[in-house]
Design a protein around this motif. Structure first.
Motif, PDB file in Angstrom:
ATOM      1  N   MET A  76       4.549  -8.702  -2.302  1.00 15.93           N
ATOM      2  CA  MET A  76       3.306  -9.286  -1.976  1.00 15.93           C
ATOM      3  C   MET A  76       2.729  -9.386  -2.163  1.00 15.93           C
ATOM      4  SD  MET A  76       2.955  -7.442   1.908  1.00 15.93           S
ATOM      5  CE  MET A  76       2.785  -5.444   1.109  1.00 15.93           C
ATOM      6  N   ARG A 125       1.512 -16.516  -2.335  1.00 21.02           N
ATOM      7  CA  ARG A 125       1.033 -17.178  -0.935  1.00 21.02           C
ATOM      8  C   ARG A 125       0.822 -18.396  -1.368  1.00 21.02           C
ATOM      9  NH1 ARG A 125      -1.671 -13.233  -3.899  1.00 21.02           N
ATOM     10  NH2 ARG A 125      -2.709 -14.462  -4.893  1.00 21.02           N
ATOM     11  N   ILE A 153      10.367  -8.980   1.556  1.00 24.14           N
ATOM     12  CA  ILE A 153       9.205  -8.864   1.266  1.00 24.14           C
ATOM     13  C   ILE A 153       9.270  -9.112   0.157  1.00 24.14           C
ATOM     14  CG2 ILE A 153       6.675  -8.245   1.389  1.00 24.14           C
ATOM     15  CD1 ILE A 153       6.758  -7.645   4.268  1.00 24.14           C
ATOM     16  N   GLN A 158      -2.748 -13.785   1.885  1.00 25.11           N
ATOM     17  CA  GLN A 158      -1.670 -13.153   2.405  1.00 25.11           C
ATOM     18  C   GLN A 158      -1.193 -12.111   3.414  1.00 25.11           C
ATOM     19  OE1 GLN A 158       2.038 -12.574   1.452  1.00 25.11           O
ATOM     20  NE2 GLN A 158       1.396 -12.275  -1.140  1.00 25.11           N
TER      21      GLN A 158
END
Length: 235
Positions: free
Chosen positions: A156, A87, A153, A136
């Motif tokens: 995540m 993050r 991505i 996030q």
């Protein structure tokens, strides 16, 4: 319409290959889930698409034009945005300031944060004081604000509880529906398959399944065999 196409893509690190023979195609409005055991080459694949590392073979095309030899910066300028693991917020900046880095305007910040109502009252809070899930959300909102044509991505959900991930994934689906092509590398396999149209299962450095995410999610035996590298199914 945006299309990203991979043809026989291979990636090597150090002395040997990490992943090879990858064929994939994702278009605007679609989510492609890339799943598989740890160490299978999923992150290396997504890094090769964004230009973090070079491919050792194959071709990557965006809307028919090869981007294989372009740098990461050149690919980003063409609309490929990579959300890497972790993050990566700027902790001393507020939520709004973090998102403004890519949004460029106050209206862009508001539009990006609309995907996450939980952050509406935290615009002025330093991002470093937020929970992991909220951080996030900021990372995703910042990537949305950049208005990517292709959004990559990578994990995540790392360090987050499944219930938090269940909250994040619908925002990814909603963003894809606005016209982005999304490739999602995810450890929570069933959750990822639940929002994706297509799926790749990567195991032992190769694609063991390529096809419908819905079909794969509905067939635990097929998924298990693909994870173990015992099958190679392309629909």
């Amino acid at each position: 319409m945006t299309t990203l196409t991979l043809t026989d893509v291979a990636v090597s690190r150090g002395a040997g290959p990490v992943i090879s023979g990858v064929d994939a195609h994702v278009s605007s409005g679609e989510v492609l889930a890339v799943v598989g055991p740890n160490g299978a080459g999923k992150t290396s694949l997504i890094e090769a698409i964004s230009g973090v590392i070079k491919t050792s073979a194959g071709d990557i095309r965006l809307d028919g034009d090869s981007i294989t030899k372009l740098s990461r910066v050149q690919r980003a300028r063409r609309g490929i945005i990579h959300v890497e693991q972790g993050r990566a917020v700027f902790p001393s900046l507020t939520v709004a300031e973090n998102v403004r880095l890519t949004a460029g305007s106050a209206d862009g910040v508001v539009a990006a944060l609309e995907y996450f109502p939980e952050l509406q009252k935290r615009f002025t809070a330093p991002a470093g004081l937020l929970s992991g899930g909220e951080q996030q959300m900021v990372v995703l909102a910042r990537s949305f604000a950049a208005r990517p044509r292709v959004l990559l991505i990578d994990e995540m959900s790392l360090g987050l509880a499944p219930v938090v991930v269940q909250r994040l994934l619908p925002a990814v689906t909603e963003f894809a529906a606005q016209g982005a092509a999304v490739i999602l590398v995810e450890q929570f396999t069933q959750l990822a398959l639940g929002i994706a149209e297509q799926a790749l299962v990567v195991a032992s450095g190769a694609v063991r399944y390529s096809g419908s995410a819905e079909v794969l999610a509905a067939d635990p035996d097929l998924l298990h065999r693909a994870y173990l590298g015992e099958s190679s199914v392309v629909s």
